[in-house]
Design a protein around this motif. Structure first.
Motif, short mmCIF file in Angstrom:
data_model
loop_
_atom_site.label_atom_id
_atom_site.label_comp_id
_atom_site.label_asym_id
_atom_site.label_seq_id
_atom_site.Cartn_x
_atom_site.Cartn_y
_atom_site.Cartn_z
N GLN A 5 -75.78 -10.70 89.20
CA GLN A 5 -74.89 -9.69 89.77
C GLN A 5 -73.88 -9.21 88.74
O GLN A 5 -73.39 -10.00 87.94
N LEU A 6 -73.59 -7.95 88.84
CA LEU A 6 -72.51 -7.36 88.07
C LEU A 6 -71.30 -7.32 88.98
O LEU A 6 -71.37 -6.78 90.08
N ARG A 7 -70.20 -7.91 88.57
CA ARG A 7 -68.99 -7.92 89.39
C ARG A 7 -68.09 -6.79 88.96
O ARG A 7 -67.83 -6.62 87.78
N LEU A 8 -67.61 -6.03 89.92
CA LEU A 8 -66.73 -4.90 89.66
C LEU A 8 -65.36 -5.19 90.26
O LEU A 8 -65.24 -5.88 91.26
N ASP A 9 -64.33 -4.61 89.66
CA ASP A 9 -62.97 -4.73 90.17
C ASP A 9 -62.74 -3.59 91.15
O ASP A 9 -62.65 -2.43 90.74
N LEU A 59 -74.76 -23.53 83.19
CA LEU A 59 -74.53 -22.57 82.11
C LEU A 59 -74.71 -21.13 82.61
O LEU A 59 -73.89 -20.26 82.29
N LEU A 60 -75.75 -20.87 83.37
CA LEU A 60 -76.00 -19.51 83.86
C LEU A 60 -74.94 -19.06 84.86
O LEU A 60 -74.61 -17.88 84.91
N GLN A 61 -74.41 -20.00 85.65
CA GLN A 61 -73.35 -19.61 86.59
C GLN A 61 -72.09 -19.18 85.86
O GLN A 61 -71.37 -18.31 86.33
N ASN A 62 -71.84 -19.77 84.72
CA ASN A 62 -70.65 -19.40 83.95
C ASN A 62 -70.86 -18.10 83.18
O ASN A 62 -69.91 -17.36 82.94
N ASP A 63 -72.12 -17.82 82.79
CA ASP A 63 -72.42 -16.57 82.08
C ASP A 63 -73.90 -16.28 82.25
O ASP A 63 -74.74 -16.82 81.52
#
Length: 159
Positions: free
Chosen positions: A57-61, A17-21
């Motif tokens: 982590q915050l993923r950025l584009d 669950l945490l890996q998805n969100d």
């Protein structure tokens, strides 16, 4: 000696669950896995302490940040000695263009994923930050046309 940690089905479900969100609340996690919120909080804390959960982590584009061109740089370091490796790794990790760094076996010593503005920026990065270093013998560049994320990393299912 194995570095693996014993995980029960509840731990595995929490990780899924945490890996998805990673922003899922403890209350939501607890409801999904069928435990009390306090139990869920304790389990997540234990997974963090044991090193199973490494962080959030915050993923950025990169493209939306002006770095729409990504490449893989295969780097050969000569001589491949410990006293040269540390400063090389530290420098590459400090570059804002660096996205990932891997130490490899085989003819190439490192694989570096970079994100840059355009081809001229890539050329500048390779010339100024890689080939200008005395220990870098060769850099082989591969452009990334497209990238896909893969599924979550979970331990193998028990047999």
């Amino acid at each position: 000696m194995s570095d693996s940690v014993a995980l029960d089905p509840v731990d595995l479900q929490i990780l899924r669950l945490l890996q998805n969100d990673a922003r899922t609340t403890y209350r939501e996690l607890a409801a999904e896995v069928g435990v009390a919120a306090s139990t869920c909080l304790d389990r997540v804390a234990r997974l963090r302490r044991s090193g199973v959960i490494l962080g959030d982590q915050l993923r950025l584009d990169p493209a939306k940040l002006g770095r729409g061109l990504q490449a893989l740089l295969l780097v050969q370091v000569r001589p491949h000695r410990r006293e040269l490796i540390g400063p090389f790794v530290d420098r590459i990790r400090s570059l804002p263009e660096s996205r990932a760094l891997f130490h490899l076996t085989g003819p190439d010593d490192y694989l570096v994923q970079v994100a840059v503005a355009d081809a001229a920026d890539l050329q500048r990065l390779v010339l100024d930050e890689f080939t200008s270093r005395r220990e870098v013998a060769r850099v082989d560049t591969r452009l990334i046309f497209q990238q896909w994320d893969c599924g979550p990393l979970l331990p193998p299912a028990a047999n």
